[in-house]
Scaffold this motif. Structure first.
Motif, PDB file in Angstrom:
ATOM      1  N   VAL A   2       0.861  -1.182   0.000  1.00 43.62           N
ATOM      2  CA  VAL A   2       0.000   0.000   0.000  1.00 43.62           C
ATOM      3  C   VAL A   2       0.897   1.232   0.000  1.00 43.62           C
ATOM      4  CG1 VAL A   2      -1.711   1.285   1.320  1.00 43.62           C
ATOM      5  CG2 VAL A   2      -1.819  -1.205   1.234  1.00 43.62           C
ATOM      6  N   GLN A   3       0.531   2.224  -0.774  1.00 40.57           N
ATOM      7  CA  GLN A   3       1.288   3.463  -0.803  1.00 40.57           C
ATOM      8  C   GLN A   3       0.376   4.605  -0.375  1.00 40.57           C
ATOM      9  OE1 GLN A   3       2.585   5.427  -4.573  1.00 40.57           O
ATOM     10  NE2 GLN A   3       4.614   4.910  -3.784  1.00 40.57           N
ATOM     11  N   LEU A   4       0.834   5.373   0.579  1.00 31.43           N
ATOM     12  CA  LEU A   4       0.111   6.564   1.017  1.00 31.43           C
ATOM     13  C   LEU A   4       0.750   7.782   0.370  1.00 31.43           C
ATOM     14  CD1 LEU A   4      -0.294   5.951   4.858  1.00 31.43           C
ATOM     15  CD2 LEU A   4      -1.947   5.552   3.055  1.00 31.43           C
ATOM     16  N   ALA A  19       3.612  16.327   9.914  1.00 33.20           N
ATOM     17  CA  ALA A  19       4.123  16.407  11.281  1.00 33.20           C
ATOM     18  C   ALA A  19       3.232  15.643  12.259  1.00 33.20           C
ATOM     19  CB  ALA A  19       4.261  17.865  11.713  1.00 33.20           C
ATOM     20  N   VAL A  20       1.950  15.534  11.961  1.00 29.46           N
ATOM     21  CA  VAL A  20       1.017  14.777  12.811  1.00 29.46           C
ATOM     22  C   VAL A  20       0.944  13.322  12.357  1.00 29.46           C
ATOM     23  CG1 VAL A  20      -1.406  14.550  13.495  1.00 29.46           C
ATOM     24  CG2 VAL A  20      -0.361  16.825  13.336  1.00 29.46           C
ATOM     25  N   LEU A  21       0.895  13.108  11.049  1.00 26.53           N
ATOM     26  CA  LEU A  21       0.677  11.774  10.494  1.00 26.53           C
ATOM     27  C   LEU A  21       1.855  10.817  10.708  1.00 26.53           C
ATOM     28  CD1 LEU A  21      -1.164   9.911   8.818  1.00 26.53           C
ATOM     29  CD2 LEU A  21      -0.096  10.874   6.765  1.00 26.53           C
ATOM     30  N   LEU A  22       3.078  11.259  10.441  1.00 24.07           N
ATOM     31  CA  LEU A  22       4.227  10.360  10.511  1.00 24.07           C
ATOM     32  C   LEU A  22       4.460   9.785  11.908  1.00 24.07           C
ATOM     33  CD1 LEU A  22       6.720  12.089   8.052  1.00 24.07           C
ATOM     34  CD2 LEU A  22       5.300  10.064   7.671  1.00 24.07           C
ATOM     35  N   SER A  34       7.748   2.863   5.298  1.00 29.46           N
ATOM     36  CA  SER A  34       9.039   3.230   4.726  1.00 29.46           C
ATOM     37  C   SER A  34       9.338   4.681   5.057  1.00 29.46           C
ATOM     38  CB  SER A  34       9.004   3.041   3.209  1.00 29.46           C
ATOM     39  OG  SER A  34       8.148   4.011   2.618  1.00 29.46           O
ATOM     40  N   GLU A  35      10.538   5.094   4.729  1.00 28.08           N
ATOM     41  CA  GLU A  35      10.876   6.504   4.864  1.00 28.08           C
ATOM     42  C   GLU A  35      10.080   7.285   3.811  1.00 28.08           C
ATOM     43  OE1 GLU A  35      12.869   8.249   7.027  1.00 28.08           O
ATOM     44  OE2 GLU A  35      12.816   6.345   8.112  1.00 28.08           O
ATOM     45  N   PRO A  36       9.603   8.450   4.136  1.00 27.11           N
ATOM     46  CA  PRO A  36       8.866   9.252   3.158  1.00 27.11           C
ATOM     47  C   PRO A  36       9.766   9.664   1.989  1.00 27.11           C
ATOM     48  CG  PRO A  36       8.569  10.116   5.374  1.00 27.11           C
ATOM     49  CD  PRO A  36       9.627   9.076   5.452  1.00 27.11           C
ATOM     50  N   THR A  37       9.204   9.630   0.792  1.00 32.14           N
ATOM     51  CA  THR A  37       9.903  10.086  -0.409  1.00 32.14           C
ATOM     52  C   THR A  37       9.252  11.372  -0.871  1.00 32.14           C
ATOM     53  OG1 THR A  37      10.380   7.810  -1.056  1.00 32.14           O
ATOM     54  CG2 THR A  37      10.519   9.483  -2.780  1.00 32.14           C
ATOM     55  N   ARG A  38      10.044  12.408  -0.975  1.00 29.77           N
ATOM     56  CA  ARG A  38       9.521  13.703  -1.418  1.00 29.77           C
ATOM     57  C   ARG A  38       9.694  13.810  -2.922  1.00 29.77           C
ATOM     58  NH1 ARG A  38       8.494  17.286   2.755  1.00 29.77           N
ATOM     59  NH2 ARG A  38       9.014  16.404   4.773  1.00 29.77           N
ATOM     60  N   LEU A  39       8.601  14.081  -3.599  1.00 31.53           N
ATOM     61  CA  LEU A  39       8.601  14.228  -5.051  1.00 31.53           C
ATOM     62  C   LEU A  39       8.512  15.705  -5.404  1.00 31.53           C
ATOM     63  CD1 LEU A  39       5.995  11.416  -5.759  1.00 31.53           C
ATOM     64  CD2 LEU A  39       8.485  11.223  -5.791  1.00 31.53           C
ATOM     65  N   SER A  40       8.960  16.047  -6.600  1.00 32.04           N
ATOM     66  CA  SER A  40       8.894  17.451  -7.007  1.00 32.04           C
ATOM     67  C   SER A  40       7.454  17.833  -7.324  1.00 32.04           C
ATOM     68  CB  SER A  40       9.788  17.700  -8.218  1.00 32.04           C
ATOM     69  OG  SER A  40       9.337  16.937  -9.314  1.00 32.04           O
ATOM     70  N   ARG A  47       4.425  16.966  -2.370  1.00 32.94           N
ATOM     71  CA  ARG A  47       4.056  15.599  -2.743  1.00 32.94           C
ATOM     72  C   ARG A  47       4.997  14.662  -2.013  1.00 32.94           C
ATOM     73  NH1 ARG A  47       2.391  15.135  -9.088  1.00 32.94           N
ATOM     74  NH2 ARG A  47       0.822  16.759  -8.990  1.00 32.94           N
ATOM     75  N   VAL A  48       4.424  13.849  -1.142  1.00 35.94           N
ATOM     76  CA  VAL A  48       5.206  12.890  -0.366  1.00 35.94           C
ATOM     77  C   VAL A  48       4.511  11.544  -0.455  1.00 35.94           C
ATOM     78  CG1 VAL A  48       6.054  12.304   1.947  1.00 35.94           C
ATOM     79  CG2 VAL A  48       5.993  14.681   1.223  1.00 35.94           C
ATOM     80  N   THR A  49       5.305  10.484  -0.673  1.00 35.06           N
ATOM     81  CA  THR A  49       4.748   9.131  -0.692  1.00 35.06           C
ATOM     82  C   THR A  49       5.493   8.280   0.323  1.00 35.06           C
ATOM     83  OG1 THR A  49       6.257   8.289  -2.380  1.00 35.06           O
ATOM     84  CG2 THR A  49       4.212   9.296  -3.151  1.00 35.06           C
TER      85      THR A  49
END
Length: 95
Positions: A2-4, A19-22, A34-40, A47-49
């Motif tokens: 699953v990807q959020l 800041a609340v969700l993680l 997983s570690e969050p991945t920041r997209l452009s 945009r973070v997945t």
């Protein structure tokens, strides 16, 4: 898997939500994240997945079953060897 995704045009709002969700996701013993991945984001938003799995789910590992050919030769089917694109078949008439 699953990807959020956290996606917004308002970067500040997105950072506040993260800041609340993680910490909530990391504190949940039923989940592994997983570690969050920041997209452009073109507009300067956010945009973070991140991938989420059940904690008791076995980890997934994928290995290549075939082996690369010796000599590195590959088969091409998209265009002829001349480098010119193939002619396309005409579309059927509409009626």
């Amino acid at each position: 898997m699953v990807q959020l995704r956290v996606m917004t045009d308002d970067k500040e709002l997105g950072e506040d939500v993260l800041a609340v969700l993680l910490p909530l996701l990391n504190a949940c013993t039923a989940l592994r994240t997983s570690e969050p991945t920041r997209l452009s984001h073109r507009g300067g938003g956010l945009r973070v997945t991140l991938d989420v799995q059940l904690a008791d789910a076995p980890p997934v590992r994928v290995e290549r079953a075939d082996t690369p050919r010796a000599g590195g030769s590959r088969t091409r089917s998209a265009a002829p060897a001349t480098g010119r694109p193939r002619a396309r078949r005409p579309l059927p008439p509409t009626g």
